[in-house]
Scaffold this motif. Structure first.
Motif, mmCIF file in Angstrom:
data_model
loop_
_atom_site.group_PDB
_atom_site.id
_atom_site.type_symbol
_atom_site.label_atom_id
_atom_site.label_comp_id
_atom_site.label_asym_id
_atom_site.label_seq_id
_atom_site.Cartn_x
_atom_site.Cartn_y
_atom_site.Cartn_z
ATOM 1 N N MET A 167 2.951 -50.695 18.355
ATOM 2 C CA MET A 167 2.814 -49.364 17.742
ATOM 3 C C MET A 167 2.183 -48.412 18.750
ATOM 4 O O MET A 167 1.331 -48.804 19.542
ATOM 5 N N ALA A 168 2.628 -47.159 18.719
ATOM 6 C CA ALA A 168 2.174 -46.192 19.709
ATOM 7 C C ALA A 168 0.669 -46.001 19.664
ATOM 8 O O ALA A 168 0.031 -45.789 20.691
ATOM 9 N N VAL A 169 0.079 -46.060 18.495
ATOM 10 C CA VAL A 169 -1.366 -45.933 18.351
ATOM 11 C C VAL A 169 -1.840 -47.045 17.435
ATOM 12 O O VAL A 169 -1.070 -47.603 16.651
ATOM 13 N N ASP A 170 -3.149 -47.377 17.508
ATOM 14 C CA ASP A 170 -3.609 -48.556 16.766
ATOM 15 C C ASP A 170 -3.854 -48.248 15.291
ATOM 16 O O ASP A 170 -3.807 -47.105 14.854
ATOM 17 N N ARG B 140 15.346 -40.088 13.918
ATOM 18 C CA ARG B 140 15.231 -39.660 15.309
ATOM 19 C C ARG B 140 16.618 -39.292 15.828
ATOM 20 O O ARG B 140 17.632 -39.614 15.202
ATOM 21 N N PHE B 141 16.658 -38.650 16.976
ATOM 22 C CA PHE B 141 17.961 -38.347 17.570
ATOM 23 C C PHE B 141 18.793 -39.622 17.703
ATOM 24 O O PHE B 141 19.993 -39.632 17.442
ATOM 25 N N VAL B 142 18.127 -40.710 18.086
ATOM 26 C CA VAL B 142 18.857 -41.961 18.326
ATOM 27 C C VAL B 142 19.380 -42.589 17.042
ATOM 28 O O VAL B 142 20.230 -43.477 17.084
ATOM 29 N N ASP B 143 18.877 -42.135 15.880
ATOM 30 C CA ASP B 143 19.318 -42.690 14.599
ATOM 31 C C ASP B 143 20.539 -41.983 14.036
ATOM 32 O O ASP B 143 21.182 -42.500 13.110
ATOM 33 N N ALA C 288 12.307 -37.929 26.645
ATOM 34 C CA ALA C 288 13.494 -38.569 26.078
ATOM 35 C C ALA C 288 13.179 -39.855 25.323
ATOM 36 O O ALA C 288 14.086 -40.491 24.802
ATOM 37 N N THR C 289 11.910 -40.236 25.250
ATOM 38 C CA THR C 289 11.554 -41.513 24.614
ATOM 39 C C THR C 289 11.452 -41.344 23.105
ATOM 40 O O THR C 289 10.641 -40.550 22.610
ATOM 41 N N PRO C 290 12.264 -42.071 22.330
ATOM 42 C CA PRO C 290 12.170 -41.958 20.869
ATOM 43 C C PRO C 290 10.879 -42.580 20.342
ATOM 44 O O PRO C 290 10.286 -43.455 20.986
ATOM 45 N N LEU C 291 10.450 -42.139 19.185
ATOM 46 C CA LEU C 291 9.283 -42.737 18.545
ATOM 47 C C LEU C 291 9.590 -44.184 18.185
ATOM 48 O O LEU C 291 10.705 -44.507 17.763
ATOM 49 N N ASP C 292 8.598 -45.064 18.340
ATOM 50 C CA ASP C 292 8.817 -46.485 18.069
ATOM 51 C C ASP C 292 9.014 -46.749 16.577
ATOM 52 O O ASP C 292 8.593 -45.964 15.718
ATOM 53 N N SER D 213 5.838 -46.867 14.210
ATOM 54 C CA SER D 213 5.294 -45.557 13.848
ATOM 55 C C SER D 213 6.172 -44.868 12.816
ATOM 56 O O SER D 213 5.671 -44.184 11.914
ATOM 57 N N CYS D 214 7.491 -45.056 12.921
ATOM 58 C CA CYS D 214 8.388 -44.498 11.904
ATOM 59 C C CYS D 214 8.081 -45.095 10.536
ATOM 60 O O CYS D 214 8.059 -44.378 9.525
ATOM 61 N N LEU D 215 7.836 -46.395 10.507
ATOM 62 C CA LEU D 215 7.497 -47.045 9.243
ATOM 63 C C LEU D 215 6.182 -46.505 8.699
ATOM 64 O O LEU D 215 6.053 -46.226 7.485
ATOM 65 N N ALA D 216 5.193 -46.333 9.569
ATOM 66 C CA ALA D 216 3.898 -45.818 9.123
ATOM 67 C C ALA D 216 4.035 -44.398 8.572
ATOM 68 O O ALA D 216 3.408 -44.052 7.560
ATOM 69 N N LEU D 217 4.867 -43.570 9.204
ATOM 70 C CA LEU D 217 5.092 -42.216 8.695
ATOM 71 C C LEU D 217 5.764 -42.246 7.325
ATOM 72 O O LEU D 217 5.443 -41.436 6.441
ATOM 73 N N THR D 218 6.696 -43.173 7.154
ATOM 74 C CA THR D 218 7.342 -43.318 5.851
ATOM 75 C C THR D 218 6.315 -43.633 4.773
ATOM 76 O O THR D 218 6.346 -43.072 3.664
ATOM 77 N N MET D 219 5.382 -44.509 5.084
ATOM 78 C CA MET D 219 4.353 -44.888 4.115
ATOM 79 C C MET D 219 3.408 -43.723 3.811
ATOM 80 O O MET D 219 2.799 -43.674 2.742
ATOM 81 N N LEU D 220 3.295 -42.777 4.746
ATOM 82 C CA LEU D 220 2.420 -41.617 4.548
ATOM 83 C C LEU D 220 3.143 -40.425 3.933
ATOM 84 O O LEU D 220 2.503 -39.410 3.628
#
Length: 327
Positions: A1-4, A94-97, A145-149, A152-159
């Motif tokens: 995860m990008a942050v702990d 994300r763009f990649v999705d 150009a680096t997509p979010l991991d 972190s996407c899952l954590a944002l969904t939960m928030l």
């Protein structure tokens, strides 16, 4: 995860505090943007279907150029296939999705390419009820150009449900949407959402509303106020441990009541006699009687008791009545 996990726990607490109106909604959004490595972020509340998808007035913008934010809050949220895909999916996109070439969209031509964005994310916010449309979304953009991991996407969904509260901080179940939310103390008036410059009350009037809420038997006070342009506003002040949260939103016309009639109705609801209302407002008893009779007709109420009940239920009160009641 990008942050702990400790960072996510602190962020969740800050999001909830902002949702209550205890801190500005900009703070957790800035923490998300900076902590996850984006350059720009915005919080957009979409209007109800009857509004044609028009944006709510409460939009938080962190470093998007004005024309880009205008695109995000209008054309992107209404017509962009990327936004439609994100809304259907209900999770961060994300763009990649995106399952098609987003470079063929108008959003790419009008917003992404001119700003040099190379990655981005749209997070639809969780609606209050299953099956309802998302009340808004968070959008973030990066020139990296680096997509979010994925974590972190899952954590944002939960928030996302807690983040939705940032669209209208301090709202309770029976509250109409607010255009401006303020935190008021004896020394300070701070915007929590919306633009303080749009508030049709002076700081002294806001502090009067806060004092009335703090001194009242309940934890909140509601009243109506007509701005200089003739627009009616509904104002609700909610007592908190160390401040009062004041919510303001436009209100429909109040049964053709005049401002002075509404002053009188507010004092009738407090059980005041015509004589006491006359003294409190500085008008003749005969004038008070005329206003009461006119209000009964306009609100189609049979007697003074029914008028008082309607005033209490609909928060038909004013600053003039509050001034009189608070000396």
């Amino acid at each position: 995860m990008a942050v702990d996990m400790r960072w996510w726990a602190r962020l969740a607490e800050e999001v909830r505090a902002a949702g209550r109106g205890d801190v500005p909604v900009e703070l957790p959004l800035r923490a998300v943007r900076d902590g996850l490595g984006f350059d720009c972020a915005a919080l957009v509340a979409t209007g109800p279907p009857s509004s044609g998808g028009a944006p709510h007035t409460a939009v938080v913008n962190l470093d998007y150029p004005a024309e880009t934010l205008a695109h995000i809050a209008t054309r992107y949220s209404r017509t962009c296939p990327v936004h439609r895909f994100a809304t259907r999916r209900g999770t961060p996109v994300r763009f990649v999705d995106v399952p098609f070439d987003y470079r063929e969209t108008r959003t790419y031509r009008d917003a992404i390419l001119p700003n040099g964005f190379r990655e981005g994310l749209t997070l639809p916010l969780a609606p209050p009820a299953a099956g309802a449309a998302p009340p808004g979304f968070v959008v973030m953009s990066s020139r990296r150009a680096t997509p979010l991991d994925d974590e972190s996407c899952l954590a944002l969904t939960m928030l996302s449900h807690d983040l939705a509260a940032l669209l209208d901080p301090g709202a309770e179940a029976d509250d109409a949407p607010a255009e401006v939310v303020l935190r008021v103390t004896p020394d300070l008036v701070e915007a929590r959402a919306g633009d303080l410059r749009r508030v049709p009350l002076t700081r002294a009037e806001l502090r009067l509303a806060a004092r009335a809420a703090a001194a009242g038997a309940g934890d909140r006070t509601g009243f109506h106020h007509r701005g200089a342009d003739g627009t009616w506003w509904h104002v609700r002040a909610v007592r908190r441990p160390d401040a009062v949260v004041v919510r303001l939103g436009r209100a429909p016309a109040l049964g053709r009541l005049t401002g002075r009639e509404l002053d009188v109705v507010g004092l009738v609801a407090r059980g005041w006699s015509n004589e006491r209302i006359s003294q409190g407002l500085g008008i003749a008893v005969r004038t008070v009687r005329i206003h009461v009779e006119s209000s009964l007709i306009k609100l189609d109420r049979p007697n003074r008791t029914a008028l008082a009940r309607t005033a209490f239920e609909r928060e038909l009160d004013t600053l003039g009545a509050l001034r009189a009641a608070n000396g």
